[in-house]
Design a protein around this motif. Sequence first.
Motif, PDB file in Angstrom:
ATOM      1  N   THR A 139     -35.818  14.004  14.952  1.00  0.00           N
ATOM      2  CA  THR A 139     -35.609  14.081  16.404  1.00  0.00           C
ATOM      3  C   THR A 139     -36.819  14.636  17.142  1.00  0.00           C
ATOM      4  O   THR A 139     -37.107  14.230  18.274  1.00  0.00           O
ATOM      5  CB  THR A 139     -34.375  14.946  16.720  1.00  0.00           C
ATOM      6  OG1 THR A 139     -33.235  14.401  16.054  1.00  0.00           O
ATOM      7  CG2 THR A 139     -34.093  15.003  18.210  1.00  0.00           C
ATOM      8  N   PHE A 177     -31.993  20.143  22.077  1.00  0.00           N
ATOM      9  CA  PHE A 177     -32.848  20.243  20.883  1.00  0.00           C
ATOM     10  C   PHE A 177     -33.089  21.708  20.506  1.00  0.00           C
ATOM     11  O   PHE A 177     -32.928  22.092  19.338  1.00  0.00           O
ATOM     12  CB  PHE A 177     -34.179  19.540  21.127  1.00  0.00           C
ATOM     13  CG  PHE A 177     -35.086  19.543  19.927  1.00  0.00           C
ATOM     14  CD1 PHE A 177     -34.960  18.591  18.928  1.00  0.00           C
ATOM     15  CD2 PHE A 177     -36.071  20.526  19.776  1.00  0.00           C
ATOM     16  CE1 PHE A 177     -35.779  18.597  17.818  1.00  0.00           C
ATOM     17  CE2 PHE A 177     -36.901  20.545  18.661  1.00  0.00           C
ATOM     18  CZ  PHE A 177     -36.754  19.578  17.682  1.00  0.00           C
ATOM     19  N   PHE A 201     -28.681  17.091  17.659  1.00  0.00           N
ATOM     20  CA  PHE A 201     -29.917  16.305  17.569  1.00  0.00           C
ATOM     21  C   PHE A 201     -29.681  14.844  17.938  1.00  0.00           C
ATOM     22  O   PHE A 201     -30.514  14.207  18.575  1.00  0.00           O
ATOM     23  CB  PHE A 201     -30.500  16.409  16.150  1.00  0.00           C
ATOM     24  CG  PHE A 201     -31.019  17.764  15.802  1.00  0.00           C
ATOM     25  CD1 PHE A 201     -32.060  18.332  16.526  1.00  0.00           C
ATOM     26  CD2 PHE A 201     -30.477  18.479  14.735  1.00  0.00           C
ATOM     27  CE1 PHE A 201     -32.549  19.592  16.195  1.00  0.00           C
ATOM     28  CE2 PHE A 201     -30.960  19.730  14.400  1.00  0.00           C
ATOM     29  CZ  PHE A 201     -31.997  20.294  15.133  1.00  0.00           C
TER      30      PHE A 201
END
Length: 750
Positions: A139, A177, A201
């Motif tokens: 990610t 995140f 994520f």
Amino acid sequence: MSAANQIQNKKINGQYKRETFPVLEMSCAACAVSVESMLKSTVGVKDAGVNFANQTAWVEYDSKLAKPADLQNSVRSIGYDLVVDVEDPQAVQEEAQRKHYEAVKHRTIWSSILSMPVVIIGMFFMDMPYGSYISMVLTAPVVFYFGRNFFVNAWKQARHGKANMDTLVALSTGIAFVFSVFNTFFPDFWHSRGMHAHVYFEAAAVVIAFISLGKLLEEKAKSNTSSAMKKLMGLQPKTVRAIIDGTEHEIPIASVKVGYTIQVRPGEKIPVDGVVINGSSFVDESMISGEPVAVEKKNGEKVFAGTINQKGSFLFNAEKVGGDTILAQIIKMVQQAQGSKAPVQKLVDKIAGVFVPVVIVIAILTFITWMIVGGDNAFTYALLNSVTVLVIACPCALGLATPTAIMVGVGKGAENNILIKDAESLELAHKVNVVILDKTGTITEGKPVVTDLVWTNGEASVREKQILYTLESQSEHPLAEAVLNNLKSESISAIMLDSFESVTARGVKGTIDDKNYFVGNRKLIAENKVNISIEISTLTTKLQSEAKTVVYFSDNHSVLAVVAIADKIKATSKAAIESLHNKGIEVYMLTGDNEQTAKAVANEVGLKHFKAEVLPSDKAQFVKALQAEGKVVAMVGDGINDSHALAEADVSIAMGKGSDIAMDVAKMTLITSDLQSIPKALNLSTKTVIGIKQNLFWAFIYNVIGIPLAAGVLYPVNGFLLDPMIAGAAMALSSVSVVGNSLRLRAAKI
């Protein structure tokens, strides 16, 4: 048009200058608004306007207080750019747009590839060993490399007190995140408080991938915006043959001056406007008049730049050159018509303008409220609930609401022979209450054909047909082609003539076995004392009343045949016009042809409103006049002469068999040139707009219900707090609802 003319530059009110600059990096209508506001706030700027459609900005500024570089720096401060002080700004803009499209395409592909395993892990294998670490590694590049523009643009907007969709994307993905990274490395923080350490994520990665896909679709739709101008400019030859001091010289078109004598050979484009001084020919002026029949040019007749000479050659005196020619004026009018339209604020941009700051404020208030009333776990509740608000408010569905409906609508149009270049026109077409139709090539076929070939003796001999064929095969008159095509269908071939003569403005004469034959107009027949019977006179009067051109074929004594030539009306035109009338839409026909022909065509297709002998600029003025009355106008045309009106109209539709320029300027093209596709296009617009509104409903219903739940409004009542994982699922479900609803349009009947 030279590169120097690409940037218009003129003095206004003394020291004020007005210049038009290409703008780079704009990706939505909101971007155009931001650029415009920054330009207007620059010291020395009197006024400014930005057009998102053609990616340009015009600025009126005090040249003593501001320079182009100042304007450029002002725009650069919020993440965009102006092209200034270069030789060919159009080329710079095109190259920048090409690079930007490739960059967006690269980001979309790689963010999608990296997001797939993250989604699979997050949804189906959330408890797999090291699953969170794998998701984090995949990610990170999606969010901070392929999605870095969202963060950069959000920061630049924030510096000037502005917020847009980039702001919400950056906040939601960034916080999701960071929150997930914390939970990956420090899960015990939540476990010790009796909570599960969720990670999000997949939400962050998918948002970047989906929004990037939407931007890619937008860039693809805009990729051909300048091709119409290129093709219009391409109508001018690069060099011309000028007679200077009695000697022929090939010189660049930019060097031609008023008064020069120019030579034009068969098949060449006429370079500038002027008057014929020697020779004669027929010239295809369809780009100006829209009419398919070439016009005869002899001494004293005017010729125009961009029109095409046929078989003859002539000399003419240059009267208008450079930006003063009719072609240059058409180019300028199209540019101004495209540039004069204020950027249309899409519904989703308007909503986003309110939605983004509201969501941010709600998230902040949620954090503050829980810090005050949260008790022992105040910070935990505050952080969890504020992140949940941002996650559930993620703009993924909002970003998909319009593009997905437009994508399906465009595809549905293509299935029905309607090519749609511009989402704005698809959204607007359902409001159309006036349709303007060009005659030639739109209502009619656009090509002269023989409608009647009447032989006075009932049936012609093969020899008579051969003589007619031979005379017409040597004629330079453009209508001769229609007669030839008619006789070719009977496998008639040419024979040898003893002599042949072209009679200017009359027709042609040929001799076989000491007998004269004539093909031409009534003047040619009368001058050669050929007898025209009462029956022939009655027939020709009837044919002419039907807006047909009559050509006589005779020998020395009598008329052998009467040929009627016309531009045939398309088989579906009447039904299409009736369908538009049934929808309550006013239909007008505009044509450069004469009043008699226009009236005959209008009567045949059931039109009450028409205007004849209309110039290109008159068509555009007529569009403006209707718009001034509050009408939403659709213009349908097929030629260069229609391009100004097409650019001016609210919805512009080109016929697929028309000129490339008309198709480039228009936002819709009918592949089959069948007018019955127009009602279909309007119906498609209605269904697409309904789909967009339904999508926005689905995009927001989750937020209307979910954001208050995420903020914890039910906690005082029953102790309910929305889990961020459920918030992420709701966000995903809203996207699925939007896509599914858009796909329903595929099965709709238009």
